[in-house]
Design a protein around this motif. Structure first.
Motif, short mmCIF file in Angstrom:
data_model
loop_
_atom_site.label_atom_id
_atom_site.label_comp_id
_atom_site.label_asym_id
_atom_site.label_seq_id
_atom_site.Cartn_x
_atom_site.Cartn_y
_atom_site.Cartn_z
N ARG A 332 -32.37 -38.90 24.60
CA ARG A 332 -33.06 -37.72 25.09
C ARG A 332 -32.09 -36.71 25.72
O ARG A 332 -31.13 -37.07 26.38
CB ARG A 332 -34.12 -38.11 26.13
N PHE A 333 -32.37 -35.45 25.48
CA PHE A 333 -31.65 -34.35 26.12
C PHE A 333 -32.63 -33.19 26.17
O PHE A 333 -33.72 -33.25 25.57
CB PHE A 333 -30.38 -33.99 25.36
N ASP A 334 -32.29 -32.16 26.88
CA ASP A 334 -33.23 -31.04 26.97
C ASP A 334 -32.54 -29.73 26.60
O ASP A 334 -31.37 -29.72 26.20
CB ASP A 334 -33.87 -30.97 28.36
N LEU A 335 -33.29 -28.66 26.74
CA LEU A 335 -32.79 -27.36 26.32
C LEU A 335 -31.56 -26.95 27.12
O LEU A 335 -30.64 -26.32 26.59
CB LEU A 335 -33.90 -26.31 26.47
N SER A 336 -31.54 -27.32 28.40
CA SER A 336 -30.38 -26.97 29.22
C SER A 336 -29.11 -27.66 28.72
O SER A 336 -28.01 -27.12 28.81
CB SER A 336 -30.64 -27.33 30.68
N ASP A 337 -29.26 -28.88 28.16
CA ASP A 337 -28.10 -29.57 27.58
C ASP A 337 -27.58 -28.81 26.37
O ASP A 337 -26.37 -28.71 26.16
CB ASP A 337 -28.48 -31.00 27.17
N LEU A 338 -28.51 -28.28 25.56
CA LEU A 338 -28.08 -27.47 24.41
C LEU A 338 -27.41 -26.18 24.85
O LEU A 338 -26.46 -25.71 24.24
CB LEU A 338 -29.28 -27.15 23.52
N LEU A 339 -27.93 -25.62 25.94
CA LEU A 339 -27.34 -24.38 26.45
C LEU A 339 -25.89 -24.58 26.87
O LEU A 339 -25.08 -23.66 26.79
CB LEU A 339 -28.16 -23.86 27.62
N LYS A 340 -25.57 -25.79 27.34
CA LYS A 340 -24.22 -26.08 27.82
C LYS A 340 -23.30 -26.56 26.70
O LYS A 340 -22.09 -26.60 26.86
CB LYS A 340 -24.27 -27.16 28.90
N ALA A 341 -23.87 -26.99 25.58
CA ALA A 341 -23.08 -27.64 24.53
C ALA A 341 -22.15 -26.65 23.83
O ALA A 341 -22.51 -25.50 23.59
CB ALA A 341 -24.01 -28.29 23.49
N SER A 342 -20.93 -27.10 23.52
CA SER A 342 -20.04 -26.28 22.69
C SER A 342 -20.58 -26.28 21.27
O SER A 342 -21.14 -27.26 20.80
CB SER A 342 -18.62 -26.86 22.71
N ALA A 343 -20.44 -25.16 20.60
CA ALA A 343 -21.09 -24.99 19.30
C ALA A 343 -20.10 -24.53 18.24
O ALA A 343 -19.12 -23.86 18.52
CB ALA A 343 -22.23 -24.00 19.41
N GLU A 344 -20.42 -24.91 17.01
CA GLU A 344 -19.63 -24.50 15.86
C GLU A 344 -20.59 -24.13 14.74
O GLU A 344 -21.53 -24.87 14.45
CB GLU A 344 -18.72 -25.65 15.41
N ILE A 345 -20.38 -22.97 14.14
CA ILE A 345 -21.26 -22.53 13.06
C ILE A 345 -20.94 -23.31 11.80
O ILE A 345 -19.81 -23.34 11.34
CB ILE A 345 -21.10 -21.03 12.81
N LEU A 346 -21.97 -23.96 11.24
CA LEU A 346 -21.78 -24.73 10.00
C LEU A 346 -22.14 -23.91 8.78
O LEU A 346 -21.57 -24.09 7.72
CB LEU A 346 -22.63 -26.00 10.04
N GLY A 347 -23.10 -23.02 8.90
CA GLY A 347 -23.51 -22.21 7.76
C GLY A 347 -24.59 -21.23 8.18
O GLY A 347 -25.29 -21.43 9.17
N SER A 348 -24.70 -20.16 7.41
CA SER A 348 -25.70 -19.14 7.71
C SER A 348 -26.19 -18.54 6.42
O SER A 348 -25.41 -18.28 5.50
CB SER A 348 -25.09 -18.06 8.61
N GLY A 349 -27.50 -18.35 6.31
CA GLY A 349 -28.06 -17.76 5.11
C GLY A 349 -29.35 -17.04 5.43
O GLY A 349 -29.72 -16.84 6.59
N CYS A 350 -30.10 -16.64 4.37
CA CYS A 350 -31.34 -15.92 4.57
C CYS A 350 -32.41 -16.80 5.20
O CYS A 350 -33.29 -16.32 5.91
CB CYS A 350 -31.85 -15.39 3.22
N PHE A 351 -32.35 -18.11 4.93
CA PHE A 351 -33.38 -19.02 5.41
C PHE A 351 -33.17 -19.39 6.86
O PHE A 351 -34.11 -19.57 7.62
CB PHE A 351 -33.39 -20.28 4.52
N GLY A 352 -31.93 -19.53 7.28
CA GLY A 352 -31.65 -19.92 8.65
C GLY A 352 -30.17 -20.15 8.86
O GLY A 352 -29.36 -20.02 7.94
#
Length: 648
Positions: A332-352
């Motif tokens: 379990r984790f919550d939205l605040s954990d996601l807010l703190k997480a380091s992120a890397e873009i894997l892909g981007s397109g028209c769908f999402g």
């Protein structure tokens, strides 16, 4: 009777001249068609001598160009250099497909507008120069995936925006990349090509993050005008820059929306409280109610109702900021954990868009952000996500959690280290991975079939239980066991956008009858098998052929005589396959039966998976697969060499 040597030489010369003449005629026709699609705004004489008759009726004479802006080699057009000519209008890429030796295209310093032309259809291009025009919009991430011969890409000083396409990382021959003076945002992809000699992204002020190590040897001017970049060759250490987080990349809009909702709720509460105070004021003495009179027990309900509404509003706001987990066994984790997480873009397109989120002292997750689901109500969406969350199978990527907001949705899954099948097939060299051999590809195909069969058994009410099957939605475990992702989403996607986003809506039955069927996933599965066996990217074939008919990967295979499938269709990078050619031919025939354009004649999923299960890694007795191949085909396939010619 043997011909004299002099006669043979004369015949060879004549044949060569005929071949060159035919090639020149083909080039001329294609280029004149290309010219007709252009508009010339300033220099009206720019292309005046194209096809003007006489000796210049042919674009090339040996290595000499007869037409302006043409580059020639041995009588063939190998380059177009149409710069500074005031050109605009549509760039007819289809006509340029009729110039078979075209390797360089330059339209720099003109007035072209709109999205980039569909140059990926010119898969043999080595140089692409489109700088200093008015091109705009996002470039799809996989835009360059099929152009593995590209060495030079110049797109500078346009109005292009969004992420820098990740498929540029796959161009292992890349020498020059010029993107300066655009509006690109996000991080610079992790380029690994040591071949890069010239690279410039300056004055794209929305770029941020660390400069990839391979680019640290370049001149700092390549990154000038961008405050958000750090690392060598800039004199700005990355510890001075804030590491991008999943909050800064994905959740900014959510946080802003929640803040606005909270402010709005506060304003409503205060307004109601003030209104209640005014209504309850004693007209005789002008005093407001006392504290005891505002107590719910005293029977004064208006202020209490305001307080209650504030409590409910606050509770709803808090609930809306929570992640909903659908798996009991997940951490379990919550939205605040996601807010703190380091992120890397894997892909981007028209769908999402997809992001890799490394939680602090926790697991690595993938967050997919979808915008085209805003027509779905909360209860409907939650019920469907719970339904998907109950699915459990070896070949399905399980949904871990989701987040609902009216304007966009987040789906959260585990991170799969090996990545997608698309990268393994088409970008393995760029990421330092070996090519998939025949046993691995067969294992992947069988696993995909099992996953689809499970979806069909567990989601019988859905006409198309997957709906978005393609190589980028097949992830691979370390042992090459496949995991299907993005399945079961058709019920929650806005139907007005579905035909633009979902693979199911690219099927023949949708284009012909505006419908999808129980066999639509089978068509997608067949195309996926063809992609796996051939190593060809399906997007290469989504265009009209010379007869004016739309051609896809299946149509391309069908246009090749079966006796040539072994030499022309199968991916040479599979390695030695001589002992497996019969089984590969059997699987290819199954794929073609899955790609039958008439869905009434197409295999159903159960039958397709059963046939695939019978395919072995190595050839068996002739009787074992005689129902799929004639004896002549079997003898032919067993006698063929493994030296297959492969082009991408």
């Amino acid at each position: 009777m043997a011909l004299p040597w002099t006669t043979l030489i004369i015949l060879i010369v004549i044949s060569s001249e005929i071949i060159v003449s035919c090639s020149a005629s083909t080039d001329a026709d294609a280029l004149l068609k290309f010219k007709s699609s252009l508009e010339i705004s300033s220099n009206k004489d720019a292309l005046v001598n194209w096809g003007s008759g006489g000796s210049s009726s042919s674009p090339c004479s040996g290595d000499k160009a007869n037409w302006v802006g043409i580059l020639c080699e041995k009588g063939n057009v190998w380059g177009l250099k149409l710069e500074n000519m005031g050109l605009k209008g549509n760039i007819d890429i289809e006509s340029l497909e009729g110039v078979p030796h075209l390797r360089s295209l330059s339209l720099m310093n003109n007035e072209f507008e709109g999205s980039l032309p569909d140059v990926k259809r010119l898969g043999a291009l080595k140089s692409l120069y489109l700088s200093r025009n008015h091109f705009s919009g996002n470039i799809p991430g996989d835009f360059f995936s099929s152009m593995l011969s590209l060495k030079k890409v110049h797109l500078a000083y346009n109005q292009l925006e969004g992420q820098i396409p990740w498929s540029l990382v796959e161009l292992h021959r890349l020498l020059e990349l010029r993107l300066e003076g655009n509006k690109f945002s996000g991080q610079i992809p992790n380029f690994q090509q040591k071949t890069i000699k010239s690279f410039n992204v300056s004055n794209n002020d929305q770029l941020h993050g660390q400069i990839p190590q391979i680019l640290s040897r370049l001149d700092p001017s390549s990154f000038s005008g961008i405050e958000g970049l750090c690392g060598a060759p800039l004199k700005k250490p990355c510890n001075a820059a804030k590491v991008p987080s999943i909050g800064s990349i994905i959740m900014v809009s959510i946080a802003v929306t929640l803040a606005l909702l909270a402010i709005g709720a506060g304003i409503v509460i205060l307004s109601r409280c003030n209104q209640s105070s005014s209504n309850e004021e004693d007209p005789a003495n002008g005093k407001s109610p006392s504290a005891s009179e505002l107590d719910p027990g005293a029977g004064v309900k208006s202020p209490d109702r305001g307080s209650s509404n504030g409590s409910v509003t606050g509770k709803r706001s808090a609930d809306s900021a929570k992640l909903s987990f659908v798996r009991e066994d997940s951490e379990r984790f919550d939205l605040s954990d996601l807010l703190k997480a380091s992120a890397e873009i894997l892909g981007s397109g028209c769908f999402g868009s997809s992001y890799k989120a490394a939680l602090t002292n926790g697991p690595v997750m993938v967050v997919k952000r979808f915008k085209q689901m805003n027509n779905v109500g909360r209860e409907e969406f939650q019920e469907h996500m719970r339904r998907i969350g109950r699915l459990k199978h070896t070949n399905l990527l399980p949904l871990v959690a989701y987040y609902y907001k009216k304007e966009e949705k987040l789906l959260i899954t585990d991170y799969v280290e090996k990545g997608s099948l698309a990268v393994q097939l088409h970008g393995h060299k760029a990421v330092g991975q070996p090519a998939l051999d025949w046993p691995a590809r067969l294992k992947i195909i069988k696993g995909v079939g099992k996953g689809l069969r499970y979806l069909y058994s567990e989601l019988p009410s859905l006409i198309t239980p997957h709906g978005h099957l393609k190589s980028s939605n097949v992830l691979l475990k370390a042992n090459y066991e496949p995991l299907l992702s993005d399945y079961g989403l058709i019920p929650v996607v806005n139907q007005e956008h579905a035909h633009e986003l979902m693979v199911a809506y690219k099927s023949p039955e949708y284009s012909q009858q505006s419908r999808i069927t129980k066999k639509t996933d089978v068509w997608s599965f067949g195309l996926l098998i063809l992609e796996i066996l051939s190593g060809q990217f399906p997007a290469n074939f989504l265009h009209q052929n010379k007869s004016g008919e739309e051609e896809d990967l299946a149509s391309w295979v069908k246009s090749i005589p079966e006796k040539e499938w072994n030499t022309r269709v199968f991916d040479k990078e599979m390695g030695p396959t001589k002992s497996s050619e019969g089984e590969m031919m059997k699987l290819l025939r199954i794929a073609m039966a899955c790609c039958e354009s008439d869905f009434e004649k197409r295999l159903d999923l159960r039958e397709a998976v059963e046939k695939i299960e019978e395919v072995k890694e190595k050839d068996g007795d002739e009787d074992f697969y005689s129902s799929y191949a004639s004896e002549a085909d079997i003898r032919s396939s067993r006698g063929l060499s493994d030296e297959l010619n492969f082009t991408m």
